[in-house]
Design a protein around this motif. Structure first.
Motif, PDB file in Angstrom:
ATOM      1  N   ILE A 351     -25.047  10.728  20.040  1.00 12.84           N
ATOM      2  CA  ILE A 351     -24.820   9.353  19.674  1.00 12.84           C
ATOM      3  C   ILE A 351     -23.247   9.383  19.315  1.00 12.84           C
ATOM      4  O   ILE A 351     -22.791  10.227  18.252  1.00 12.84           O
ATOM      5  N   LEU A 352     -22.328   8.820  19.755  1.00 10.81           N
ATOM      6  CA  LEU A 352     -21.026   8.861  19.433  1.00 10.81           C
ATOM      7  C   LEU A 352     -20.626   7.530  18.543  1.00 10.81           C
ATOM      8  O   LEU A 352     -20.955   6.280  19.280  1.00 10.81           O
ATOM      9  N   ASN A 353     -20.758   7.777  17.238  1.00 10.35           N
ATOM     10  CA  ASN A 353     -20.753   6.843  16.297  1.00 10.35           C
ATOM     11  C   ASN A 353     -19.305   6.286  16.013  1.00 10.35           C
ATOM     12  O   ASN A 353     -18.447   6.906  16.034  1.00 10.35           O
ATOM     13  N   LYS A 354     -19.275   5.059  15.105  1.00 18.60           N
ATOM     14  CA  LYS A 354     -17.919   4.538  14.685  1.00 18.60           C
ATOM     15  C   LYS A 354     -16.993   4.430  15.630  1.00 18.60           C
ATOM     16  O   LYS A 354     -15.750   4.439  15.602  1.00 18.60           O
ATOM     17  N   ILE A 355     -17.465   3.843  16.803  1.00 18.49           N
ATOM     18  CA  ILE A 355     -16.665   3.486  17.870  1.00 18.49           C
ATOM     19  C   ILE A 355     -15.681   2.250  17.710  1.00 18.49           C
ATOM     20  O   ILE A 355     -14.567   2.112  18.074  1.00 18.49           O
ATOM     21  N   ASP A 356     -15.962   1.607  16.563  1.00 22.10           N
ATOM     22  CA  ASP A 356     -15.177   0.487  16.081  1.00 22.10           C
ATOM     23  C   ASP A 356     -13.834   0.975  15.524  1.00 22.10           C
ATOM     24  O   ASP A 356     -12.900   0.347  15.167  1.00 22.10           O
ATOM     25  N   LEU A 357     -13.765   2.220  15.023  1.00 18.75           N
ATOM     26  CA  LEU A 357     -12.573   2.613  14.558  1.00 18.75           C
ATOM     27  C   LEU A 357     -11.748   3.341  15.643  1.00 18.75           C
ATOM     28  O   LEU A 357     -10.527   3.715  15.275  1.00 18.75           O
ATOM     29  N   ILE A 358     -12.071   3.315  16.747  1.00 13.66           N
ATOM     30  CA  ILE A 358     -11.243   3.787  17.860  1.00 13.66           C
ATOM     31  C   ILE A 358     -10.505   2.713  18.577  1.00 13.66           C
ATOM     32  O   ILE A 358     -10.588   1.826  18.922  1.00 13.66           O
ATOM     33  N   ARG A 370     -17.072  13.310  29.195  1.00 15.30           N
ATOM     34  CA  ARG A 370     -17.553  14.700  28.815  1.00 15.30           C
ATOM     35  C   ARG A 370     -18.964  14.663  28.494  1.00 15.30           C
ATOM     36  O   ARG A 370     -19.427  15.540  28.579  1.00 15.30           O
ATOM     37  N   HIS A 371     -19.631  13.710  27.926  1.00 14.27           N
ATOM     38  CA  HIS A 371     -20.890  13.556  27.525  1.00 14.27           C
ATOM     39  C   HIS A 371     -21.616  12.371  28.173  1.00 14.27           C
ATOM     40  O   HIS A 371     -21.846  11.264  27.464  1.00 14.27           O
ATOM     41  N   PRO A 372     -21.755  12.585  29.140  1.00 19.47           N
ATOM     42  CA  PRO A 372     -22.454  11.218  30.123  1.00 19.47           C
ATOM     43  C   PRO A 372     -23.692  10.740  29.525  1.00 19.47           C
ATOM     44  O   PRO A 372     -23.973   9.547  30.017  1.00 19.47           O
ATOM     45  N   ASP A 373     -24.417  11.559  28.888  1.00 24.36           N
ATOM     46  CA  ASP A 373     -25.727  11.233  28.531  1.00 24.36           C
ATOM     47  C   ASP A 373     -25.610  10.414  27.138  1.00 24.36           C
ATOM     48  O   ASP A 373     -26.867  10.165  26.553  1.00 24.36           O
ATOM     49  N   SER A 374     -24.733  10.362  26.563  1.00 25.70           N
ATOM     50  CA  SER A 374     -24.532  10.032  25.387  1.00 25.70           C
ATOM     51  C   SER A 374     -24.525   8.375  25.195  1.00 25.70           C
ATOM     52  O   SER A 374     -24.570   7.695  25.914  1.00 25.70           O
ATOM     53  N   VAL A 375     -24.884   7.980  23.831  1.00 26.50           N
ATOM     54  CA  VAL A 375     -24.679   6.435  23.587  1.00 26.50           C
ATOM     55  C   VAL A 375     -23.585   6.294  22.546  1.00 26.50           C
ATOM     56  O   VAL A 375     -23.585   6.969  21.536  1.00 26.50           O
ATOM     57  N   ALA A 376     -22.869   5.207  22.779  1.00 26.19           N
ATOM     58  CA  ALA A 376     -21.774   4.992  22.045  1.00 26.19           C
ATOM     59  C   ALA A 376     -22.214   3.927  21.029  1.00 26.19           C
ATOM     60  O   ALA A 376     -22.526   2.810  21.671  1.00 26.19           O
ATOM     61  N   VAL A 377     -21.999   3.948  19.599  1.00 26.31           N
ATOM     62  CA  VAL A 377     -22.379   2.711  18.913  1.00 26.31           C
ATOM     63  C   VAL A 377     -21.539   2.651  17.645  1.00 26.31           C
ATOM     64  O   VAL A 377     -20.568   3.486  17.475  1.00 26.31           O
ATOM     65  N   SER A 378     -21.535   1.304  16.934  1.00 24.06           N
ATOM     66  CA  SER A 378     -20.828   1.207  15.906  1.00 24.06           C
ATOM     67  C   SER A 378     -21.933   0.304  15.072  1.00 24.06           C
ATOM     68  O   SER A 378     -22.466  -0.838  15.396  1.00 24.06           O
ATOM     69  N   VAL A 379     -22.045   1.147  13.787  1.00 21.48           N
ATOM     70  CA  VAL A 379     -23.157   0.342  13.156  1.00 21.48           C
ATOM     71  C   VAL A 379     -22.537  -0.843  12.379  1.00 21.48           C
ATOM     72  O   VAL A 379     -23.449  -1.865  12.366  1.00 21.48           O
ATOM     73  N   ARG A 380     -21.419  -0.825  12.265  1.00 21.96           N
ATOM     74  CA  ARG A 380     -20.577  -2.009  11.493  1.00 21.96           C
ATOM     75  C   ARG A 380     -20.696  -3.392  12.555  1.00 21.96           C
ATOM     76  O   ARG A 380     -20.832  -4.449  11.897  1.00 21.96           O
ATOM     77  N   THR A 381     -20.295  -3.020  13.832  1.00 23.14           N
ATOM     78  CA  THR A 381     -20.264  -4.203  14.573  1.00 23.14           C
ATOM     79  C   THR A 381     -21.610  -4.657  15.292  1.00 23.14           C
ATOM     80  O   THR A 381     -22.084  -5.618  15.972  1.00 23.14           O
ATOM     81  N   GLY A 382     -22.380  -3.509  15.249  1.00 23.70           N
ATOM     82  CA  GLY A 382     -23.818  -3.361  16.150  1.00 23.70           C
ATOM     83  C   GLY A 382     -23.866  -3.128  17.575  1.00 23.70           C
ATOM     84  O   GLY A 382     -24.712  -3.143  18.303  1.00 23.70           O
ATOM     85  N   GLU A 383     -22.477  -2.841  17.967  1.00 22.64           N
ATOM     86  CA  GLU A 383     -22.371  -2.352  19.355  1.00 22.64           C
ATOM     87  C   GLU A 383     -23.135  -1.218  19.820  1.00 22.64           C
ATOM     88  O   GLU A 383     -22.956  -0.220  19.116  1.00 22.64           O
ATOM     89  N   GLY A 384     -23.695  -1.312  20.926  1.00 23.22           N
ATOM     90  CA  GLY A 384     -24.507  -0.226  21.231  1.00 23.22           C
ATOM     91  C   GLY A 384     -25.877   0.117  20.717  1.00 23.22           C
ATOM     92  O   GLY A 384     -26.696   0.933  21.314  1.00 23.22           O
ATOM     93  N   LEU A 385     -26.141  -0.703  19.544  1.00 25.49           N
ATOM     94  CA  LEU A 385     -27.706  -0.454  18.920  1.00 25.49           C
ATOM     95  C   LEU A 385     -28.785  -0.950  19.832  1.00 25.49           C
ATOM     96  O   LEU A 385     -29.792  -0.231  19.746  1.00 25.49           O
ATOM     97  N   ASP A 386     -28.568  -1.940  20.713  1.00 27.44           N
ATOM     98  CA  ASP A 386     -29.514  -2.708  21.451  1.00 27.44           C
ATOM     99  C   ASP A 386     -29.746  -1.380  22.502  1.00 27.44           C
ATOM    100  O   ASP A 386     -31.051  -1.534  22.821  1.00 27.44           O
ATOM    101  N   GLU A 387     -28.732  -0.811  23.093  1.00 29.83           N
ATOM    102  CA  GLU A 387     -29.061   0.136  24.095  1.00 29.83           C
ATOM    103  C   GLU A 387     -29.681   1.413  23.332  1.00 29.83           C
ATOM    104  O   GLU A 387     -30.658   1.976  24.183  1.00 29.83           O
TER     105      GLU A 387
END
Length: 411
Positions: A351-358, A370-387
């Motif tokens: 889980i690639l977390n805190k993507i809102d800070l990128i 580099r990590h094709p099977d990963s899931v990118a999420v942001s708990v703060r914005t909700g992005e990626g949580l549905d996936e």
């Protein structure tokens, strides 16, 4: 990427950061060639070198140690780095390096030393006398952070047990004050009973008492795990480097309100929450103690009851703060720690977390390549949580299908 500035608050302890490249070839060369000095000092140096025998220095570890010092509320007055050509059995560093640090301390009033060097008790005592200040080793810093964040009776017992096991070989025969567990080593001559009052036998009795209490906790946890096995619940465990956002993700997925803070080791006691997926399948999500490379083995041993909670995990979510510059380093460390615990065969999802800070989309794209099977999420914005919820439902359904073919007694 997030711009990270290494700063400390004004009310923190001032520290000189002493970084040492302590690669095992230097240690081994000295252990085989040293013939001078006090025999006790040499034997103790050998014993404490052995725990670092497989250590391979990575430059990222220097930055990691500085962050650890900041997490312990140390204000950095200066950073110095040495690579000793020969390890002194008395002071670890050479005499010229010891004098260089002494001169540096003159420009930082009342500063303490924080170092990543694998100092033996004799090293630490002699250097404290030479520099007339306290030294915090990497283990000392980690213990202080754990002690501040241990709030439950179980957590406090585990940290105290680890501290006592760590201190026992470091105080016998040294002839200086022993700070009680939780005492502040950053204040010279801190509270504590002298060794004449706190004997080796007393320490061992306390260790045995704590061991017995923690063993009882392990039995209670085992009963709980047996109930879960019987219920055949899909269990997800959140793991990863400390301060990667595990508890925030737990709260977001389960609508709970576990304590969250932007600091190391906020969670020392495992948390378990239930989650009902859109498929109506009920699963368990565990939050766990944050990982850290080169954790003092005494802490690993003391928290074995917590680690055992992970044995029945169906899927690990390995979290990493994607906004940091050392993502690959921390991911590799987290996966290596799972292997060390004998948990490497359990499926995991990165889980690639805190993507809102990128700030740079290209950086995130490179990470995902580099990590094709990963899931990118942001708990703060909700992005990626549905996936992530969709993937959890898929994994849980596949697990339930496999589990239905296995008799309960065989699980």
């Amino acid at each position: 990427m997030r711009n990270q500035v290494l700063t400390g608050s004004m009310d923190t302890r001032q520290a000189l950061i002493l970084l040492v490249d302590a690669r095992n070839e230097s240690i081994n060369r000295q252990r085989s060639s040293s013939t001078n000095g006090n025999q006790q000092a040499e034997e103790q140096a050998d014993a404490f070198s052995e725990r670092y025998e497989n250590r391979v220095h990575n430059p990222q570890e220097d930055f990691d140690f500085i962050e650890l010092a900041l997490a312990n509320e140390l204000s950095i007055g200066r950073v110095m780095k040495f690579r000793p050509r020969k390890i002194s059995p008395h002071t670890y560093l050479g005499s010229g390096q010891v004098q260089e640090v002494s001169r540096a301390l003159q420009s930082i009033p009342n500063a303490i030393i924080a170092t990543n060097a694998p100092l033996s008790p004799v090293h630490q005592r002699n250097l404290e006398e030479a520099w007339q200040t306290n030294i915090l080793t990497r283990a000392d810093i980690i213990f202080e952070i754990f002690e501040r964040n241990a709030h439950t009776a179980e957590g406090k017992m585990q940290v105290e047990l680890a501290r006592l096991r760590y201190q026992l070989p470091r105080v016998v025969g040294i002839g200086k004050e022993l700070s009680s567990p939780g005492a502040d080593r950053g204040t010279r001559g801190g509270g504590g009973e002298k060794l004449t009052a706190l004997t080796k036998d007393q320490l061992r009795r306390r260790i045995r008492k704590l061991d017995a209490a923690i063993d009882h906790t392990r039995q209670v946890r085992e009963l709980r795990r047996k109930r879960r096995r019987k219920a055949r619940l899909f269990t997800v465990s959140l793991v990863g480097y400390t301060n990667s956002g595990k508890t925030s993700l737990l709260n977001a997925l389960t609508q709970s309100e576990a304590a969250v803070a932007e600091k190391y080791f906020t969670t020392l006691d495992p948390l378990a929450r239930g989650l009902t997926l859109e498929t109506r399948q009920r699963i368990i999500i565990n939050d766990t103690v944050g990982f850290l490379h080169d954790l003092p083995p005494e802490l690993t041993a003391a928290f074995r009851a917590t680690i055992e909670e992970l044995v029945d995990t169906s899927l690990f979510l390995v979290l990493v703060d994607a906004s940091r510059e050392n993502v690959d380093f921390r991911l590799a460390r987290a996966l290596a720690i799972l292997e060390d615990y004998g948990l490497g065969a359990i499926p995991h999802l990165i889980i690639l977390n805190k993507i809102d800070l990128i700030d740079e989309p290209e950086y995130l794209a490179r990470l995902r390549e580099r990590h094709p099977d990963s899931v990118a999420v942001s708990v703060r914005t909700g992005e990626g949580l549905d996936e992530l919820r969709r993937l959890l439902a898929e994994r849980a359904a596949a697990w339930a299908k496999r589990a239905s073919r296995v008799p309960a007694k065989a699980r």
